[in-house]
Design an enzyme around this catalytic site. Structure first.
Site, PDB file in Angstrom:
ATOM      1  N   HIS A 191      -5.965  -0.895   5.206  1.00  0.00           N
ATOM      2  CA  HIS A 191      -5.849  -0.145   6.467  1.00  0.00           C
ATOM      3  C   HIS A 191      -7.027  -0.260   7.441  1.00  0.00           C
ATOM      4  CE1 HIS A 191      -8.195   2.639   4.103  1.00  0.00           C
ATOM      5  NE2 HIS A 191      -7.164   3.132   3.450  1.00  0.00           N
ATOM      6  N   ASP A 204       0.714   2.352   3.887  1.00  0.00           N
ATOM      7  CA  ASP A 204      -0.111   3.448   3.361  1.00  0.00           C
ATOM      8  C   ASP A 204       0.735   4.727   3.273  1.00  0.00           C
ATOM      9  OD1 ASP A 204      -2.131   4.900   2.270  1.00  0.00           O
ATOM     10  OD2 ASP A 204      -3.492   4.757   3.965  1.00  0.00           O
ATOM     11  N   HIS A 255       0.840  -1.208   0.000  1.00  0.00           N
ATOM     12  CA  HIS A 255       0.000   0.000   0.000  1.00  0.00           C
ATOM     13  C   HIS A 255       0.876   1.260   0.000  1.00  0.00           C
ATOM     14  CE1 HIS A 255      -4.061   1.855   1.316  1.00  0.00           C
ATOM     15  NE2 HIS A 255      -3.282   2.803   0.784  1.00  0.00           N
ATOM     16  N   HIS A 294       2.500  14.113   1.311  1.00  0.00           N
ATOM     17  CA  HIS A 294       1.972  15.432   0.952  1.00  0.00           C
ATOM     18  C   HIS A 294       3.026  16.466   1.343  1.00  0.00           C
ATOM     19  CE1 HIS A 294      -2.055  13.853   0.232  1.00  0.00           C
ATOM     20  NE2 HIS A 294      -1.978  13.215   1.385  1.00  0.00           N
ATOM     21  N   GLY A 312      -2.930  11.878   5.243  1.00  0.00           N
ATOM     22  CA  GLY A 312      -1.879  10.952   4.817  1.00  0.00           C
ATOM     23  C   GLY A 312      -0.571  11.234   5.516  1.00  0.00           C
TER      24      GLY A 312
HETATM   25  O1  DOR Z   1      -4.718   9.201   4.476  1.00  0.00           O
HETATM   26  C1  DOR Z   1      -4.944   8.880   3.316  1.00  0.00           C
HETATM   27  N1  DOR Z   1      -4.188   9.344   2.295  1.00  0.00           N
HETATM   28  N2  DOR Z   1      -5.975   8.067   3.051  1.00  0.00           N
HETATM   29  C2  DOR Z   1      -6.360   7.787   1.786  1.00  0.00           C
HETATM   30  O2  DOR Z   1      -7.292   7.030   1.610  1.00  0.00           O
HETATM   31  C3  DOR Z   1      -5.692   8.424   0.638  1.00  0.00           C
HETATM   32  C4  DOR Z   1      -4.312   8.786   0.994  1.00  0.00           C
HETATM   33  C5  DOR Z   1      -3.673   9.692  -0.027  1.00  0.00           C
HETATM   34  O3  DOR Z   1      -3.637   9.332  -1.220  1.00  0.00           O
HETATM   35  O4  DOR Z   1      -3.158  10.740   0.340  1.00  0.00           O
HETATM   36 ZN    ZN Z   2      -3.710   4.785   0.745  1.00  0.00          ZN
HETATM   37 ZN    ZN Z   3      -7.326   4.294   1.757  1.00  0.00          ZN
END
Ligand code: DOR
Ligand code: ZN
Ligand code: ZN
Length: 445
Positions: free
Chosen positions: A237, A310, A61, A314, A330
């Site tokens: 997640h 995950d 992920h 950003h 994120g």
């Molecule tokens: O926290 C997250 N960031 N959750 C998501 O489902 C998308 C991801 C992102 O792409 O930034």
């Molecule tokens: Zn994700």
């Molecule tokens: Zn997600």
């Protein structure tokens, strides 16, 4: 014969147990694991000084971004971060700009990636507009599909139940699993609306909007989709005890489902946002202490198939929006996942077997990554050498990721990936990336 490389004086993690041995590598694959006297001669020998060798981490992920989102992360920085974290293969998420949702978009992404990556990369695709395109996406080499149940990413409206089931059935025909971001969009939107009407704009408002019930309803629906389509559904997640219970029950009833949990949901509870602020703003949000403890217990008991980062980079600016509703959710995790898991081992919370199972064996099995995720003769030599006793402090300014912040900043962790081998070649050595962009391979089978 003379092989390319011999790693000597190592403790090697084999499915049958840890052995003190050496490992011969030829043409990117493991040629032999044996006592040094029984290994062939080699063009190069490397002494591992008794350190532990594990299968390279497979992170299923990861948002590598690049293309029009390369200001957040690109294929090079993202895969350098992977190598630095002992990760030898990542599966890239499709919520890109442009969205990965057609065979043409996928091929374009693969082409760009092939010249920039330093670890192996496989790809998810979102569902396309036309159902006939699903097979073409599979033929182009996607390893899985991804659907967000709460909002549209790609060509398929997640609220159109009939089309969703059709799409799942079509993916199943190509033997591809479907990863599900399981949130109930309707309840989520209602929650956001009422919280905004109340004038709420604090970090907890985000958590209340993305409530446990939003996840639980999403997971119930994911299980129903698995039942009706017979496709393999992989829940991304999982963050709540109730959500995980539903998945475990569905599994025992014979449904083809699996799930993943992130290190942050395993280690941090919701109060942590008081400490680090919006850096810990993620979706799904951090949960209660009870949930965290339940997930930890579940990991130990084998109820969690995969741990995945995950990794969702950003910019700091995007993380510091003036309103909570404008902040990008994120956090990055490629460089901290294995160290955090090793720390859990050193605290006596989990075994090395569990670590290898959730970070390599199961990812390889569920996503059908042939000859990866295990150390055995004939498998690819994707390996991570860990210094299991080394204590160090997480310093995000040293990340290769473009996002140089993490809620784990300042944590003293124990256990460090010190060398990463990708396709038989030393790619990271003591935090240095020692291969060129393009060393990693696009994994299509
Ligand atoms: O926290 C997250 N960031 N959750 C998501 O489902 C998308 C991801 C992102 O792409 O930034
Ligand atoms: Zn994700
Ligand atoms: Zn997600």
């Amino acid at each position: 014969m003379t092989v390319d490389l011999v790693l000597r004086d190592a403790k090697i993690y084999l499915p049958s147990g840890i052995v003190e041995a050496g490992l011969a590598i030829e043409d990117g694959r493991i040629f032999k694991v044996a006592k040094e006297s029984n290994l062939p001669s080699a063009s190069e020998k490397m002494d591992l000084n008794g350190m532990l060798v594990l299968p390279g981490v497979i992170d299923v992920h990861v948002h590598l971004r690049d293309q029009e989102l390369s200001y957040k992360e690109d294929f090079y920085t993202g895969t350098c971060a992977a190598a630095n974290g002992g990760v030898t293969l990542v599966i890239d998420m499709p919520n890109n700009k442009p969205v990965t949702m057609t065979s043409a978009a996928l091929k374009e992404r693969m082409d760009l990636a092939s010249r920039r990556i330093v670890v192996n990369v496989a790809f998810y695709s979102a569902f396309p507009r036309e159902i006939s395109e699903i097979r073409r996406i599979a033929n182009a080499g996607a390893k899985a599909f991804k659907i967000f149940l709460s909002h549209t990413v790609g060509g398929l409206d997640p609220n159109n139940e009939k089309s969703v089931i059709e799409a799942f059935m079509e993916a199943a025909k190509s033997n591809l699993p479907i990863a599900v971001h399981a949130e109930d969009g309707l309840l989520l939107q209602e929650n956001i609306k009422s919280l905004r009407l109340e004038g709420r704009d604090d970090l907890y408002a985000f958590s209340e909007a993305h409530s446990p019930e939003v996840e639980v309803r999403g997971i119930r629906r994911a299980m129903k989709l698995a039942r009706e389509s017979c496709a393999h559904v992989h829940v991304c997640h999982v963050s709540t005890a109730d959500g995980l219970r539903i998945i475990s029950k569905a599994k025992s009833s014979g449904l083809p489902v699996s799930c993943e949990v992130t290190p942050h949901h395993l280690l941090l509870s919701e109060e942590y946002v008081d400490k680090v602020g919006s850096i810990a703003l993620i979706n799904p949000p951090l949960r209660s202490r009870e949930d965290v403890l339940y997930l930890q217990r579940a990991l130990k008991e084998g109820l969690i198939d995969i741990v995945a980062s995950d990794h969702a980079p950003h910019t700091l600016k995007e993380k510091e929006g003036s309103s909570v509703w404008d902040i990008s959710a994120g956090m990055v995790g490629l460089e901290t996942m294995l160290p955090l898991m090793l720390t859990m081992f050193n605290r006596g919370q989990i075994s090395i077997q569990t670590i290898v199972k959730v970070l390599a064996e199961k990812p390889s099995k569920i996503f059908r990554l042939k000859d990866r995720g295990v150390i055995r003769e004939g498998a690819y030599a994707d390996l991570v050498v860990v210094d299991i006793k080394r204590e160090w402090v997480i310093d995000p300014s040293e990340f290769y990721s473009k996002a140089k912040f993490s809620p784990f900043e300042g944590w003293v962790v124990k256990g460090k990936p010190v060398k990463t081998f990708v396709n038989g070649v030393l790619s990271m050595d003591e935090c240095e990336i020692v291969v060129k962009p393009g060393h990693g391979k696009i994994i299509v089978n």
